[in-house]
Design an enzyme around this catalytic site. Structure first.
Site, short mmCIF file in Angstrom:
data_model
loop_
_atom_site.label_atom_id
_atom_site.label_comp_id
_atom_site.label_asym_id
_atom_site.label_seq_id
_atom_site.Cartn_x
_atom_site.Cartn_y
_atom_site.Cartn_z
NE ARG A 5 3.96 10.83 4.28
CZ ARG A 5 2.95 10.97 4.26
NH1 ARG A 5 1.99 10.11 3.89
NH2 ARG A 5 2.53 12.14 4.72
NE ARG A 31 -2.20 0.79 3.67
CZ ARG A 31 -2.89 0.43 4.77
NH1 ARG A 31 -4.49 0.40 4.70
NH2 ARG A 31 -2.20 0.08 6.02
CE1 TYR A 71 7.18 3.26 -0.61
CE2 TYR A 71 7.99 1.35 0.25
CZ TYR A 71 6.94 1.86 -0.09
OH TYR A 71 5.63 1.23 0.03
CG ASP A 116 0.71 6.32 3.36
OD1 ASP A 116 -0.18 5.27 3.41
OD2 ASP A 116 1.30 6.49 4.07
#
Length: 257
Positions: free
Chosen positions: A210, A49, A111, A51
């Site tokens: 994040r 998933r 990421y 965001d």
């Protein structure tokens, strides 16, 4: 028959990957287009998933075709790209084993988070502008303390509903880079104007990257020492960690199977 899809998307137009009621999502757009083209309701499963506003490059998903449907993957890829919004592009559709699972078969995910310090109108959409200097050496010293298997509850969004908060991070590092418009078109540039954080792990918690970047920035600003990361992980307290940075500068950049 099961097929995998390799795609990329600009997350600014979507409320994340996962389908939601009354919200535009990447999964929702993909399922809608596939269902129309194949004449049957199609469910799509993604590698993970992302965001709201988070982007993805070479993201992997899978879907099953209805029984008896013969699929021309190349033609379907063409049709999907014609139907999907411009923020989503399909690179490839491939036939895979029926037990392949885009989420559970992924051994690791990666990421990138992009940061820049200069005012750059060509970079604002996909990078987070910092208005104060950061100590890259201290941030990398702190990032090393993330490596290994830990309970990363301190970086998990409250209400994430994960069965476990234990993850194994194998890479976490900041480096400088030069964007294409600097080399190709001569955009004014100083060494260190652009930095990127790369992180790889077997799995990630909701909002984890994040929150990690926000915490490392606290170290880079001199508000916390690098060793604070170890204390933070041990505490398991999300409220003790740094603020989550904006999603627009975060990219899912691949999964290994």
């Amino acid at each position: 028959m099961r097929h995998s899809i390799r795609l990329s998307y600009d997350g600014s137009a979507f409320c994340g990957w996962q389908i939601q009621n009354n919200a535009r999502t990447v999964q929702g757009e993909l399922e809608k287009s596939l269902s129309t083209l194949l004449g049957s309701e199609i469910s799509v499963v993604g590698a993970g998933r992302t965001d709201t506003e988070v982007n993805a490059i070479n993201y992997i998903a899978h879907f099953d075709t209805p029984e008896g449907v013969m699929l021309d993957a190349e033609h379907l890829c063409y049709k999907l790209n014609a139907m999907l919004p411009r923020e989503i592009t399909i690179h490839e559709i491939s036939c895979v084993n029926n037990d392949f699972h885009a989420r559970f078969d992924a051994k690791c995910r990666e990421y990138h988070y992009f940061v820049h310090f200069c005012k750059d109108p060509y970079h604002e959409k996909f990078s987070y502008r910092m208005r104060y200097p950061l100590d890259l050496e201290a941030m990398n010293e702190a990032a090393e303390l993330l490596l290994g298997e830990h309970d990363f509850s301190c970086f998990e969004k409250v209400g994430g509903n994960n069965t476990t908060s234990i993850c194994t991070i194998t890479e976490a590092h900041w480096s400088t880079y030069r964007p294409a418009h600097v080399d190709m078109m001569g955009f004014p540039y100083k060494e260190g104007d652009y930095i990127v954080f790369r992180i790889r792990a077997n799995r990630f918690l909701r909002n984890m990257v994040r929150a990690i970047v926000g915490s490392l920035i606290e170290v880079g600003r001199g508000k916390k020492s690098p060793s604070w990361i170890t204390e933070l992980i041990a505490s398991g307290s999300r409220s003790a960690a740094g603020q989550s940075v904006p999603g627009h500068a975060l990219f899912f950049t691949g999964a290994d199977y």
